[in-house]
Design a protein around this motif. Structure first.
Motif, PDB file in Angstrom:
ATOM      1  N   CYS A  45       0.943  -1.198  -0.157  1.00  0.00           N
ATOM      2  CA  CYS A  45       0.006   0.130  -0.289  1.00  0.00           C
ATOM      3  C   CYS A  45       0.802   1.410  -0.004  1.00  0.00           C
ATOM      4  O   CYS A  45       0.782   2.136   0.792  1.00  0.00           O
ATOM      5  N   LYS A  46       1.901   1.278  -0.920  1.00  0.00           N
ATOM      6  CA  LYS A  46       2.773   2.373  -0.924  1.00  0.00           C
ATOM      7  C   LYS A  46       2.099   3.610  -1.166  1.00  0.00           C
ATOM      8  O   LYS A  46       2.583   4.826  -1.054  1.00  0.00           O
ATOM      9  N   ASP A  47       1.123   3.519  -2.001  1.00  0.00           N
ATOM     10  CA  ASP A  47       0.305   4.791  -2.326  1.00  0.00           C
ATOM     11  C   ASP A  47      -0.572   5.505  -1.043  1.00  0.00           C
ATOM     12  O   ASP A  47      -0.858   6.360  -1.249  1.00  0.00           O
ATOM     13  N   CYS A  48      -0.183   4.746  -0.049  1.00  0.00           N
ATOM     14  CA  CYS A  48      -1.034   5.474   1.325  1.00  0.00           C
ATOM     15  C   CYS A  48       0.087   5.515   2.187  1.00  0.00           C
ATOM     16  O   CYS A  48      -0.266   5.379   3.461  1.00  0.00           O
ATOM     17  N   SER A  49       1.459   5.668   1.836  1.00  0.00           N
ATOM     18  CA  SER A  49       2.440   5.537   2.925  1.00  0.00           C
ATOM     19  C   SER A  49       2.231   7.006   3.483  1.00  0.00           C
ATOM     20  O   SER A  49       3.052   7.018   4.786  1.00  0.00           O
ATOM     21  N   GLY A  50       1.653   8.181   3.003  1.00  0.00           N
ATOM     22  CA  GLY A  50       1.734   9.384   3.667  1.00  0.00           C
ATOM     23  C   GLY A  50       0.309   9.287   4.347  1.00  0.00           C
ATOM     24  O   GLY A  50       0.001  10.124   5.325  1.00  0.00           O
ATOM     25  N   ILE A  51      -0.509   8.138   4.498  1.00  0.00           N
ATOM     26  CA  ILE A  51      -1.956   7.892   5.223  1.00  0.00           C
ATOM     27  C   ILE A  51      -1.523   7.256   6.520  1.00  0.00           C
ATOM     28  O   ILE A  51      -2.201   7.591   7.685  1.00  0.00           O
ATOM     29  N   PHE A  52      -0.917   6.169   6.088  1.00  0.00           N
ATOM     30  CA  PHE A  52      -0.824   5.321   7.440  1.00  0.00           C
ATOM     31  C   PHE A  52       0.544   5.001   7.837  1.00  0.00           C
ATOM     32  O   PHE A  52       1.382   5.256   7.200  1.00  0.00           O
ATOM     33  N   SER A  53       0.565   5.024   9.103  1.00  0.00           N
ATOM     34  CA  SER A  53       1.660   4.565   9.806  1.00  0.00           C
ATOM     35  C   SER A  53       1.814   3.663  10.642  1.00  0.00           C
ATOM     36  O   SER A  53       0.950   3.190  11.534  1.00  0.00           O
ATOM     37  N   PHE A  54       2.768   2.530  10.441  1.00  0.00           N
ATOM     38  CA  PHE A  54       2.630   0.989  10.982  1.00  0.00           C
ATOM     39  C   PHE A  54       3.826   0.895  12.203  1.00  0.00           C
ATOM     40  O   PHE A  54       5.044   1.117  11.568  1.00  0.00           O
ATOM     41  N   ILE A  55       3.379   1.045  13.403  1.00  0.00           N
ATOM     42  CA  ILE A  55       4.362   0.779  14.344  1.00  0.00           C
ATOM     43  C   ILE A  55       4.659  -0.469  14.790  1.00  0.00           C
ATOM     44  O   ILE A  55       3.914  -1.498  14.650  1.00  0.00           O
ATOM     45  N   SER A  56       5.876  -0.730  14.762  1.00  0.00           N
ATOM     46  CA  SER A  56       6.689  -2.157  15.053  1.00  0.00           C
ATOM     47  C   SER A  56       5.981  -2.592  16.266  1.00  0.00           C
ATOM     48  O   SER A  56       5.912  -1.875  17.180  1.00  0.00           O
ATOM     49  N   PRO A  57       5.874  -3.853  16.540  1.00  0.00           N
ATOM     50  CA  PRO A  57       5.577  -4.571  17.787  1.00  0.00           C
ATOM     51  C   PRO A  57       6.450  -4.134  18.717  1.00  0.00           C
ATOM     52  O   PRO A  57       5.992  -3.864  20.031  1.00  0.00           O
ATOM     53  N   GLN A  58       7.695  -4.053  18.681  1.00  0.00           N
ATOM     54  CA  GLN A  58       8.764  -3.754  19.673  1.00  0.00           C
ATOM     55  C   GLN A  58       8.584  -2.360  20.428  1.00  0.00           C
ATOM     56  O   GLN A  58       8.335  -2.067  21.419  1.00  0.00           O
ATOM     57  N   VAL A  59       8.247  -1.235  19.467  1.00  0.00           N
ATOM     58  CA  VAL A  59       8.075   0.226  19.846  1.00  0.00           C
ATOM     59  C   VAL A  59       6.744  -0.018  20.625  1.00  0.00           C
ATOM     60  O   VAL A  59       6.427   0.932  21.336  1.00  0.00           O
ATOM     61  N   THR A  60       5.715  -0.556  19.902  1.00  0.00           N
ATOM     62  CA  THR A  60       4.227  -0.504  20.388  1.00  0.00           C
ATOM     63  C   THR A  60       4.514  -1.046  21.758  1.00  0.00           C
ATOM     64  O   THR A  60       3.845  -0.426  22.749  1.00  0.00           O
ATOM     65  N   GLN A  61       5.074  -2.133  22.216  1.00  0.00           N
ATOM     66  CA  GLN A  61       5.256  -2.513  23.429  1.00  0.00           C
ATOM     67  C   GLN A  61       5.897  -1.384  24.607  1.00  0.00           C
ATOM     68  O   GLN A  61       5.531  -1.324  25.638  1.00  0.00           O
ATOM     69  N   PHE A  62       6.609  -0.855  23.988  1.00  0.00           N
ATOM     70  CA  PHE A  62       7.487   0.298  24.750  1.00  0.00           C
ATOM     71  C   PHE A  62       6.373   1.423  24.914  1.00  0.00           C
ATOM     72  O   PHE A  62       6.248   1.914  26.159  1.00  0.00           O
ATOM     73  N   ILE A  63       5.668   1.619  24.068  1.00  0.00           N
ATOM     74  CA  ILE A  63       4.500   2.969  24.096  1.00  0.00           C
ATOM     75  C   ILE A  63       3.582   2.260  25.196  1.00  0.00           C
ATOM     76  O   ILE A  63       3.317   3.300  26.062  1.00  0.00           O
ATOM     77  N   LYS A  64       3.140   1.129  25.237  1.00  0.00           N
ATOM     78  CA  LYS A  64       1.920   0.717  26.258  1.00  0.00           C
ATOM     79  C   LYS A  64       2.659   0.677  27.644  1.00  0.00           C
ATOM     80  O   LYS A  64       1.813   1.018  28.477  1.00  0.00           O
ATOM     81  N   LEU A  65       3.955   0.467  27.902  1.00  0.00           N
ATOM     82  CA  LEU A  65       4.458   0.356  29.135  1.00  0.00           C
ATOM     83  C   LEU A  65       5.437   1.568  29.885  1.00  0.00           C
ATOM     84  O   LEU A  65       5.655   1.425  30.860  1.00  0.00           O
ATOM     85  N   VAL A  66       5.527   2.344  28.943  1.00  0.00           N
ATOM     86  CA  VAL A  66       6.295   3.419  29.375  1.00  0.00           C
ATOM     87  C   VAL A  66       5.835   4.254  30.217  1.00  0.00           C
ATOM     88  O   VAL A  66       4.645   4.584  30.407  1.00  0.00           O
TER      89      VAL A  66
END
Length: 220
Positions: A45-66
């Protein structure tokens, strides 16, 4: 061959043991999901690259528990999340800040403009509490004052190991819906059947193999 590196793709790195999980019946780890997110965002979905941002699972885990919002700046500021339309995150039920681990995956998607978090869980809201915590953390970082949280209806898995594939499949459908008709709400999630999930595993294995071969035969 041991556990050699099979593929380096954008920010993801896959080893033999990671790819083996796709042969099933195995639970997918954060490396496979991270790769799938990279591929969806940068290729499928590169045509949506400016629309979607996918966060990696590792960073997501950090966000959740920081504990301190300021700790997120170094990780998230380069992503310019406020300029996106949607932010997608793979939710895990692990409570460890240093290790994703856990036992279940689901997908959380933030509609940035409306401040609505939509949670897609293939196992009867198993990850509700983890997803709600993640939503609060991200809302605080992005200064979303009145965030709303919605549990979306979606197909349910029939085993204990396909949750990660369901999360990937939903992410794909949402992106394709936005790309083709400009509306993630019209995504055909009913198409994500057990047979579709199995075919998704096979497609990912084939894709990794093709990307691996392409890198081998492409001159530096």
């Amino acid at each position: 061959m041991g556990d050699d590196v099979v593929l380096s793709f954008h920010d993801s790195l896959l080893r033999v043991s990671d790819v083996h999980l796709l042969s099933g019946p195995y639970w997918l780890n954060d490396n496979i999901i991270g790769f799938a997110f990279e591929f969806i965002e940068n290729v499928l979905c590169k045509d949506c690259s400016g629309i979607f941002s996918f966060i990696s699972p590792q960073v997501t885990q950090f966000i959740k528990l920081v504990n301190e919002p300021g700790e997120l700046d170094a990780f998230l500021e380069p992503l310019s999340l406020s300029t996106k339309k949607f932010v997608a995150l793979a939710v895990n039920d692990s409570e460890s800040r240093s290790d994703v681990g856990g036992s279940h995956w689901s997908l959380l998607v933030l509609d940035v403009d409306s401040g609505v978090f939509r949670h897609y869980d293939s196992s009867s809201q198993h990850n509700h509490d983890a997803a709600r915590l993640l939503a609060r953390q991200l809302a605080r970082y992005m200064r979303i004052v009145s965030d709303r949280f919605v549990e979306e209806e979606m197909p349910q898995q029939r085993n204990g190991y396909d949750c990660g594939v369901y999360a990937i499949a939903v992410a794909e459908e949402l992106c394709k819906s936005e790309m083709h008709i400009g509306d993630v709400g019209s995504a055909n999630l009913a198409s994500i059947t057990p047979s579709y999930v199995e075919s998704c595993r096979q497609r990912l294995r084939k894709l990794i193999s093709e990307l691996h071969d392409e890198k081998i035969h492409t001159p530096n």
